[in-house]
Design an enzyme around this catalytic site. Structure first.
Site, mmCIF file in Angstrom:
data_model
loop_
_atom_site.group_PDB
_atom_site.id
_atom_site.type_symbol
_atom_site.label_atom_id
_atom_site.label_comp_id
_atom_site.label_asym_id
_atom_site.label_seq_id
_atom_site.Cartn_x
_atom_site.Cartn_y
_atom_site.Cartn_z
ATOM 1 N N CYS A 89 0.796 -1.227 0.000
ATOM 2 C CA CYS A 89 0.000 0.000 0.000
ATOM 3 C C CYS A 89 0.830 1.279 0.000
ATOM 4 C CB CYS A 89 -0.938 0.009 1.208
ATOM 5 S SG CYS A 89 -2.094 -1.375 1.289
ATOM 6 N N HIS A 150 -2.626 6.747 4.240
ATOM 7 C CA HIS A 150 -1.498 5.846 4.504
ATOM 8 C C HIS A 150 -0.164 6.397 4.004
ATOM 9 C CE1 HIS A 150 -0.468 1.285 5.112
ATOM 10 N NE2 HIS A 150 0.015 2.071 6.061
ATOM 11 N N LYS A 381 -0.138 -9.657 -2.971
ATOM 12 C CA LYS A 381 0.297 -8.536 -2.131
ATOM 13 C C LYS A 381 1.593 -8.870 -1.393
ATOM 14 C CE LYS A 381 -1.230 -5.738 1.792
ATOM 15 N NZ LYS A 381 -2.344 -5.420 2.698
#
Length: 510
Positions: A89, A150, A381
């Site tokens: 992310c 984030h 991921k």
């Protein structure tokens, strides 16, 4: 203006050639490049969180229902080789916002932590980074971010907000400064630093057992130790416990918060309300700025664990809680697109949909898969070495400008969105790489000057060791003119001739 090495932007020619919109126009021959500058559209950027490319109907999934995203692709352009800049992310989003690889802004790591772990950390997107939001803001756009950030909050004090969205070109922010984690749901097992937390709890129990053993031994007369020693050991244990539990014991309260601009509005956040709040904020933003132009970055919390899903979608899909969350995400996107159309903005809005990286394969609850499907691509991921971690959906939609139903197989990247939206807004990408090399770097202007020079020297030396000895074709003896090697037509050294109309070479005078 920053030096070339510090900015580190990819070669302008290569970057400009990948301006996605212009690339599509030129490739498809459906519009001229000047179209992008003739009218400044509203820009809607929608980014899902941890969505697998194989989770969408328009990318081959026939068991999950994503009609709104599929329609977006049917009416627009779908990219099949669209890549995230990182499989996690924080670095992926940093690259998306700046158009630069995340390691150039210090938002990447090859060891240790690879993403921000706390709202209270001092790391984040550096203040001197230029985001597309900053450039569009300077071009007169209203710039809003709703959803996940984030990219950090503070640097040195609680209120400096050096990494905050409002310090990076957004004039409105509503959402999570951090990201969803299992810690945000009281019913889920811990996620943030779960291994370290378990170790610390184990140490605490071990030490407590040791102190209780000493105390019992003293009481029974097996050990000769003073009461002060036992009390001191208990105090040390208490301090050790407090030192780590003061952070890890309150992860939900520290990380799971909602903010509106600079103010915290909910701490900890109530997950069940989040989707409706995000939808309300997005629709309201569109209505407030319908006279445009505006940039709205809708950074969804879907489909990151803990997969908070409203009761209307629970149990409705064929793929458990994850599938339910995907279908709720599609519904939410449909509501946003309806708001665009209801406000008469469909033909004046450039819409883009993607995910920040591939699906989270390791996310499981017993035998249930809580992460996405990456189609035919291996990995997911956090797995940068495999395609599944970085292959993401990419859909562009602009009725009347982009052709409907087209599929593009050329390689593109999340980083290409930066120059694309800047171009659409009539702005220019930063021109501080110094392509003419008119400003040489010095040890005074570049802090890493000596380190870079040493690294380049080592690379050159290592490369030279891989070369096998070969004749030097540009040596003095090879460069010298040698009459015996001179091609000659006629009599040397009076070499001269021309060709007749019939193709026969003839010498002068004949």
């Amino acid at each position: 203006m920053r030096a070339a090495a510090r900015r580190g932007r990819a070669a302008p020619a290569a970057r400009d050639s990948l301006l996605v919109l212009l690339f599509l126009c030129l490739l498809l021959k459906t519009c001229e490049p000047k179209t992008a500058n003739a009218f400044r559209p509203n820009i809607l950027l929608i980014m899902a969180d941890d969505l697998g490319i194989g989770d969408l109907g328009c990318y081959g999934n026939n068991t999950l229902r994503t009609p709104n995203i599929d329609q977006l692709a049917e009416e627009g352009v779908r990219l099949t080789q669209h890549l995230a800049a990182a499989p996690l992310c924080t670095p992926s989003r940093a690259a998306f916002l700046t158009g630069r690889h995340s390691f150039r802004s210090g938002m990447e790591a090859s060891n240790g932590y690879r993403a921000l772990q706390w709202n209270a950390g001092s790391g984040g997107l550096p203040e001197n980074e230029t985001t597309f939001a900053r450039i569009l803001q300077q071009r007169g756009y209203a710039t809003g971010l709703i959803g996940k950030w984030h990219q950090g909050v503070n640097c040195a004090s609680r209120g400096d907000h050096c990494h905050h969205p409002l310090n990076h070109g957004f004039d409105y922010f509503y959402g999570m400064p951090f990201t969803l984690t299992n810690d945000c749901d009281p019913g889920r097992p811990p996620e943030v630093d779960a291994v370290l937390r378990a170790q610390l709890w184990g140490y605490t129990q071990f030490l407590a057992l040791g102190i209780l053993t000493v105390a019992a031994g003293k009481t029974c007369g097996f050990i000769s130790v003073s009461g002060r020693v036992v009390t001191g050991m208990a105090c040390v244990l208490f301090l050790f416990f407090i030192s780590w539990y003061s952070s890890f014991g309150f992860v939900r309260r520290w990380n799971c918060v909602l903010m509106r601009n600079h103010d915290v509005t909910e701490q900890p956040m109530v997950l069940e309300k989040t989707a409706s709040l995000m939808l309300k904020e997005a629709v309201s933003y569109i209505e407030r700025h319908k006279h445009g132009p505006f940039l709205l970055f809708l950074s969804l919390l879907h489909v990151h664990i803990p997969l908070v899903t409203t009761s209307a979608f629970l149990g409705k899909s064929q793929h458990g809680l994850y599938g339910d969350n995907v279908e709720e995400m599609d519904w939410l996107i449909g509501k946003i697109l309806n708001a665009i159309e209801d406000n008469g903005l469909k033909n004046s809005t450039f819409t883009y949909f993607t995910s920040d990286h591939g699906g989270h394969l390791e996310a499981r609850d017993g035998h249930s898969q809580l992460g996405g499907w990456n189609g035919i691509y291996k990995g997911g991921k956090g797995m940068g070495g495999w395609e599944g971690g970085i292959r993401v959906p990419g859909i562009f939609h602009w009725p009347g400008v982009l052709p409907a139903g087209r599929v593009i197989g050329e390689p593109t990247s999340l980083m290409d969105v930066f120059p694309t939206v800047v171009q659409l807004a009539g702005g220019e990408v930063p021109q501080d790489r110094d392509p003419s090399e008119a400003r040489p770097l010095t040890p005074d202007s570049e802090p890493l000057y000596h380190a870079v020079i040493a690294r380049v020297g080592a690379a050159v030396s290592e490369h030279r060791h891989t070369l096998s000895p070969v004749p030097q074709q540009f040596s003095t003896s090879n460069i010298l003119w040698k009459p015996w090697l001179q091609p000659c037509c006629g009599h040397f050294p009076f070499c001269s001739c021309h060709e007749d109309g019939d193709g026969t070479p003839r010498m002068p005078g004949l």
